[in-house]
Scaffold this motif. Structure first.
Motif, short mmCIF file in Angstrom:
data_model
loop_
_atom_site.label_atom_id
_atom_site.label_comp_id
_atom_site.label_asym_id
_atom_site.label_seq_id
_atom_site.Cartn_x
_atom_site.Cartn_y
_atom_site.Cartn_z
N LYS A 25 0.82 -1.21 0.00
CA LYS A 25 0.00 0.00 0.00
C LYS A 25 0.86 1.26 0.00
N SER A 29 0.33 3.99 -2.82
CA SER A 29 -0.26 5.28 -2.47
C SER A 29 0.56 6.45 -2.99
N SER A 201 -10.88 4.89 -7.92
CA SER A 201 -9.42 4.74 -7.95
C SER A 201 -8.89 4.96 -9.37
N GLU A 270 -4.96 2.00 -5.98
CA GLU A 270 -5.40 1.74 -4.62
C GLU A 270 -6.73 0.99 -4.66
#
Length: 293
Positions: A25, A29, A201, A270
């Motif tokens: 992540k 990100s 996203s 994401e």
């Protein structure tokens, strides 16, 4: 129970999975920042790091298991049967439980050299296979066209979570609407209930960002992918144009499948609920195996 070898094994595997997910992540990100700054070399490095990450974390967790447990415990299928039950309980409320189960399976297969493949000892079938579990998290945003296709595309572009401005949203929207008129079935183009639906996203890969979703109307639907690029030369030379523009409009299933012909790990996106996210993409590309999404 929490001090039993099986419980500690399950907890150790989950700890390794948590480390993997946290790093995954973290890399993902930062994709929007890399796109904004045209940090293309860094983006390539991040992509490579994320692709290698899963194998690295499996190896690290396997090493941790081998240092923590005696071989007769680790290589005993009964230990894994009990650990599977504990692990299923530990991940029962997670939104990424499918990925957690896959990680458990990877450790089991590493220990047993891909032998003893049974649902008693690993997750051949999901622990929540029969559970109609929905997260309630909204994956998409929607816009009713009402005959104004240029307006729908202007909404799609201007409401996207980009940190850089578009050079000319109106121009891009008009050009995109012309492409849609040429591509869409008449039933959708003329439908009173036509709507554009896009995942919240953004998909990032190489030098592009992709808005992904579908167009519905008249009882039909087609996929929709809007590739977005920076201006010519940005990030490669002094004076390049940092503003964004719509590159094209893709509505053919075969074209969209080509975009996803690489594994999803190559995309920096994401994903709030992996299972539901993949399920949505499967609706756009029904003939594509889930393993390729």
């Amino acid at each position: 129970m929490k001090h039993s070898p099986a419980y500690r094994l399950a907890a150790t595997v989950l700890h390794g999975f948590d480390e993997y997910r946290a790093r995954f992540k973290q890399i993902t990100s930062d994709a929007s920042r890399r796109f904004r700054d045209a940090a293309w070399r860094e983006a390539q490095q991040a992509s490579a790091a994320r692709i290698n990450l899963y194998g690295e974390k499996v190896e690290e967790t396997l090493d941790r298991l081998q240092r923590t447990f005696a071989q007769e415990v680790l290589a005993h299928c009964e230990t894994w049967r009990e650990a599977r039950g504990h692990y299923a309980q530990l991940i029962s409320q997670r939104l990424d439980y499918e990925l957690a189960e896959t990680f458990f399976n990877s450790l089991f297969c590493s220990v047993f050299q891909h032998r003893h493949i049974r649902n008693d000892w690993m997750f051949v079938y999901s622990s929540r296979e029969d559970a109609a579990h929905r997260s309630g998290i909204e994956l998409c945003r929607r816009y009713y066209v009402n005959g104004d296709w240029a307006g729908a595309l202007a909404w799609a572009l201007s409401e996207a979570p980009f940190e850089s401005p578009f050079a000319d949203v109106e121009r891009d929207s008009q050009l995109g609407a012309g492409l849609l008129e040429a591509q869409l079935p008449v039933a959708i183009w003329q439908a009173d209930d036509a709507q554009v639906e896009l995942l919240n996203s953004v998909f990032y890969r190489n030098k592009g960002a992709y808005l992904v979703g579908r167009i519905l109307g008249g009882g039909e639907q087609v996929p929709l992918v809007l590739p977005v690029l920076h201006g010519e030369g940005y990030g490669e030379q002094q004076g390049g144009d940092p503003c964004l523009h719509l590159d094209t409009v893709l509505t053919e299933t075969d074209e969209v499948s080509i975009i996803f012909s690489f594994t999803r790990a190559y995309f920096q996106v994401e994903v709030p609920v992996p299972g539901e996210f993949v399920g949505y993409l499967k609706q756009l590309m029904p003939h594509k195996p889930e393993g390729e999404l």
